[in-house]
Enzyme design. Structure first.
Site, PDB file in Angstrom:
ATOM      1  N   LYS A 149      -3.057  23.007  -8.372  1.00 20.89           N
ATOM      2  CA  LYS A 149      -2.905  22.770  -9.820  1.00 20.89           C
ATOM      3  C   LYS A 149      -2.053  23.859 -10.467  1.00 20.89           C
ATOM      4  O   LYS A 149      -1.241  23.580 -11.362  1.00 20.89           O
ATOM      5  CB  LYS A 149      -4.294  22.733 -10.476  1.00 20.89           C
ATOM      6  N   SER A 190      -5.114  17.279 -14.102  1.00 23.58           N
ATOM      7  CA  SER A 190      -3.898  17.240 -14.913  1.00 23.58           C
ATOM      8  C   SER A 190      -3.773  15.911 -15.629  1.00 23.58           C
ATOM      9  O   SER A 190      -4.098  14.859 -15.086  1.00 23.58           O
ATOM     10  CB  SER A 190      -2.661  17.467 -14.035  1.00 23.58           C
ATOM     11  N   LEU A 238     -18.600  20.127 -23.624  1.00 19.03           N
ATOM     12  CA  LEU A 238     -18.119  18.866 -24.198  1.00 19.03           C
ATOM     13  C   LEU A 238     -17.077  19.054 -25.288  1.00 19.03           C
ATOM     14  O   LEU A 238     -17.080  18.369 -26.307  1.00 19.03           O
ATOM     15  CB  LEU A 238     -19.307  18.050 -24.723  1.00 19.03           C
ATOM     16  N   ALA A 239     -16.156  20.015 -25.060  1.00 20.12           N
ATOM     17  CA  ALA A 239     -14.957  20.060 -25.895  1.00 20.12           C
ATOM     18  C   ALA A 239     -14.109  18.843 -25.523  1.00 20.12           C
ATOM     19  O   ALA A 239     -14.556  17.979 -24.754  1.00 20.12           O
ATOM     20  CB  ALA A 239     -14.219  21.372 -25.678  1.00 20.12           C
ATOM     21  N   ASN A 263     -24.275  20.492 -23.576  1.00 26.03           N
ATOM     22  CA  ASN A 263     -23.371  21.424 -24.246  1.00 26.03           C
ATOM     23  C   ASN A 263     -24.225  22.517 -24.884  1.00 26.03           C
ATOM     24  O   ASN A 263     -25.345  22.274 -25.328  1.00 26.03           O
ATOM     25  CB  ASN A 263     -22.557  20.712 -25.331  1.00 26.03           C
ATOM     26  N   ARG A 264     -23.694  23.716 -24.893  1.00 22.81           N
ATOM     27  CA  ARG A 264     -24.458  24.834 -25.458  1.00 22.81           C
ATOM     28  C   ARG A 264     -24.802  24.560 -26.928  1.00 22.81           C
ATOM     29  O   ARG A 264     -25.869  24.919 -27.408  1.00 22.81           O
ATOM     30  CB  ARG A 264     -23.644  26.130 -25.313  1.00 22.81           C
ATOM     31  N   HIS A 268       1.452  23.048  -9.687  1.00 25.15           N
ATOM     32  CA  HIS A 268       1.800  21.897 -10.534  1.00 25.15           C
ATOM     33  C   HIS A 268       2.249  22.373 -11.906  1.00 25.15           C
ATOM     34  O   HIS A 268       3.282  21.951 -12.435  1.00 25.15           O
ATOM     35  CB  HIS A 268       0.598  20.967 -10.672  1.00 25.15           C
ATOM     36  N   ASN A 269       1.471  23.276 -12.504  1.00 24.44           N
ATOM     37  CA  ASN A 269       1.813  23.766 -13.835  1.00 24.44           C
ATOM     38  C   ASN A 269       3.097  24.579 -13.819  1.00 24.44           C
ATOM     39  O   ASN A 269       3.876  24.551 -14.782  1.00 24.44           O
ATOM     40  CB  ASN A 269       0.662  24.604 -14.392  1.00 24.44           C
ATOM     41  N   GLU A 312       5.801  22.197 -13.831  1.00 21.79           N
ATOM     42  CA  GLU A 312       5.848  21.639 -15.190  1.00 21.79           C
ATOM     43  C   GLU A 312       6.669  22.551 -16.107  1.00 21.79           C
ATOM     44  O   GLU A 312       7.491  22.060 -16.904  1.00 21.79           O
ATOM     45  CB  GLU A 312       4.425  21.494 -15.705  1.00 21.79           C
ATOM     46  N   TYR A 313       6.459  23.860 -16.014  1.00 24.55           N
ATOM     47  CA  TYR A 313       7.252  24.811 -16.799  1.00 24.55           C
ATOM     48  C   TYR A 313       8.744  24.615 -16.509  1.00 24.55           C
ATOM     49  O   TYR A 313       9.570  24.558 -17.426  1.00 24.55           O
ATOM     50  CB  TYR A 313       6.871  26.242 -16.441  1.00 24.55           C
ATOM     51  N   MET A 366     -11.612  18.008 -23.486  1.00 26.28           N
ATOM     52  CA  MET A 366     -11.426  17.618 -22.089  1.00 26.28           C
ATOM     53  C   MET A 366     -12.746  17.177 -21.457  1.00 26.28           C
ATOM     54  O   MET A 366     -12.807  16.154 -20.767  1.00 26.28           O
ATOM     55  CB  MET A 366     -10.822  18.779 -21.309  1.00 26.28           C
TER      56      MET A 366
END
Length: 490
Positions: A185, A130, A12-13, A34-35, A188-189, A192-193, A15
């Protein structure tokens, strides 16, 4: 604990938290884990009013809260941490359950994990997500891989929380088996670059050649965003360029260190493209440009290298520090727009070429039209012209490359005059534009009747007896370069 949750999120950071909130906002009961238990409590305390959450303090409690077939999303750091979490939950779930990895995992790791969990009857779904923090909450573009059976259970949930394209379609679709989702993905990145590098080069040219201020360039970009360059990255670039640093009063872009960082997905794209034998120079140039920006030791050592002769008129041979007259500024901005658009099309075409190659290599059967469809909203590279890419591959599924589409080919042809002039101007002024100029070289390489690779192949045969094929007849040949120079068939 009563099984009441349709979906669970562990990790649960930012994202993971936003993804859990997105599920809850869309009517699903969401199990949380979450840990560090404090993070779970914090989410419920701050956002419990947004929907139905079932907090769990232990992994067994978390799994017990999920309805069958269980669907749980893992949002932890890629690599070893992901392996550890997967092993923990694999011991707790049952055959037929679905475990989703929503992190930026390497697709080869996903293939390995999917095969291992498949042997235990567990569906593993490597899923590209994304859109960043905002997308995770408000609607991302979602690229799941895994079995078709797993998508039957998971697909309705993902399609509900995904972004919506302008036509209302959800920006989520099954990409194919095992690592297909994370592969898409990754590409995709990579695109994006390339896109970001091209935009940065356009900014640099407008500033150093035309003499525009960041605020003026922002206005140019806003104008472009109302036309064929309409995209998320163009939109946010205009916002960045209008921002002023509160401490110094200077344009924000001038106080940011000119060293671009990277998390590795662009590099993965280039490395994988090399393995597949697919040329993606637009992505490679962007990755190398970031690497070069970070090599301050080399840049400092080379800072005194001579460049174009300084001049104040902005003409050929000057550094372009002076401001061009208004009419010339407008003309040059138009040339840069043509160049940026053309180079952008080239980079996207290279990305689709790579997805096709990966799909063939691994037997994924990726629908190229579907890829464009789910990138039309939610993701970082969302852009108006993606609907045209979707249509091109939908109408001609066997299209060998986007550049063979008559509409895109016609646009590149019309842009090439301005494109070539922009590249020449950049060279005259000593402004580095590896993305824009590299895209033009790629374009010319594809359309050339004959490439100098013939000489390269002859050289290889000379020093290494690597053989060659002839243009006038079938077969493999070798010339006895150290002897009578007669030709033989090995």
């Amino acid at each position: 604990m009563t099984a009441s949750a349709q979906i669970g999120v562990t990790g649960l950071a930012v994202m993971g938290r936003n993804l859990a909130r997105n599920f809850a906002r869309n009517g699903f009961t969401v199990a949380l884990h979450n840990r560090t238990e404090a993070r779970t409590r914090e989410l419920v305390e701050q956002f419990g009013h947004e929907g139905d959450f079932v907090p769990a303090t232990t992994a067994p409690e978390f799994v017990a809260a999920l309805e069958r077939p269980r669907c749980l999303v893992v949002m932890v750091k890629a690599g070893g941490p992901t392996d550890a979490v997967l092993e923990e939950f694999a011991e707790l779930v049952e055959p037929g359950d679905v475990i989703v990895d929503g992190g930026n995992a390497h697709f080869e790791d996903t293939r390995r994990r999917e095969a291992a969990l498949r042997e235990r009857g567990i569906h593993f779904v490597g899923t590209g997500i994304s859109g960043g923090e905002e997308g995770a909450l408000l609607g991302p573009s979602i690229m799941p891989g895994g079995s078709a059976e797993s998508y039957e259970a998971l697909g309705p949930l993902l399609e509900r929380i995904a972004a919506r394209a302008p036509d209302g379609a959800p920006c989520a679709a099954h990409m194919g088996p095992d690592g297909a989702g994370h592969f898409v993905k990754m590409v995709h990145n990579g695109i994006e670059y390339a896109d970001m590098q091209l935009i940065a080069e356009a900014y640099d040219l407008l500033r150093k050649v035309a003499g525009l201020t960041p605020a003026e360039i922002a206005e140019v970009f806003r104008g472009w965003n109302e036309g064929r360059l309409d995209s998320y990255l163009i939109e946010i670039t205009a916002q960045v360029l209008t921002h002023t640093d509160a401490d110094t009063g200077r344009p924000f872009v001038d106080i940011v260190a000119d060293r671009a960082e990277q998390k590795g997905t662009g590099r993965w794209t280039v490395q994988t493209a090399l393995d597949l034998g697919v040329p993606v120079p637009g992505i490679a140039q962007a990755v190398f440009a970031r690497s070069q920006s970070g090599r301050t030791d080399l840049r400092e050592a080379a800072a005194s290298l001579p460049g174009p002769h300084p001049g104040g008129d902005g003409g050929a041979g000057s550094t372009g520090t002076a401001r061009l007259p208004e009419a010339e500024r407008a003309r040059f901005a138009e040339q840069v727009e043509q160049s940026l658009y053309a180079a952008k099309v080239i980079s996207y075409a290279q990305g689709w070429d790579m997805i096709r190659a990966g799909s063939r290599e691994y037997g994924w059967g990726i629908d190229l039209s579907s890829v464009a469809a789910i990138w039309r909203a939610g993701c970082i590279i969302r852009a108006a012209f993606l609907d045209r890419i979707r249509a091109a591959f939908a109408e001609r599924p066997g299209l060998p490359t986007l550049l063979a589409d008559p509409e895109f080919a016609g646009e590149l042809g019309r842009a090439q005059g301005a494109w070539r002039e922009t590249v020449a101007t950049a060279a005259r002024h000593g402004v580095p534009a590896p993305g824009i100029s590299g895209a033009l070289a790629y374009y010319d390489g594809l359309r050339a009747d004959r490439l100098p690779a013939a000489l390269t192949q002859a050289q290889r045969d000379y020093f290494g007896a690597h053989t060659y094929q002839r243009a006038d007849r079938e077969g493999t040949f070798h010339t006895r370069w150290g002897g009578d120079r007669g030709e033989v068939r090995p």
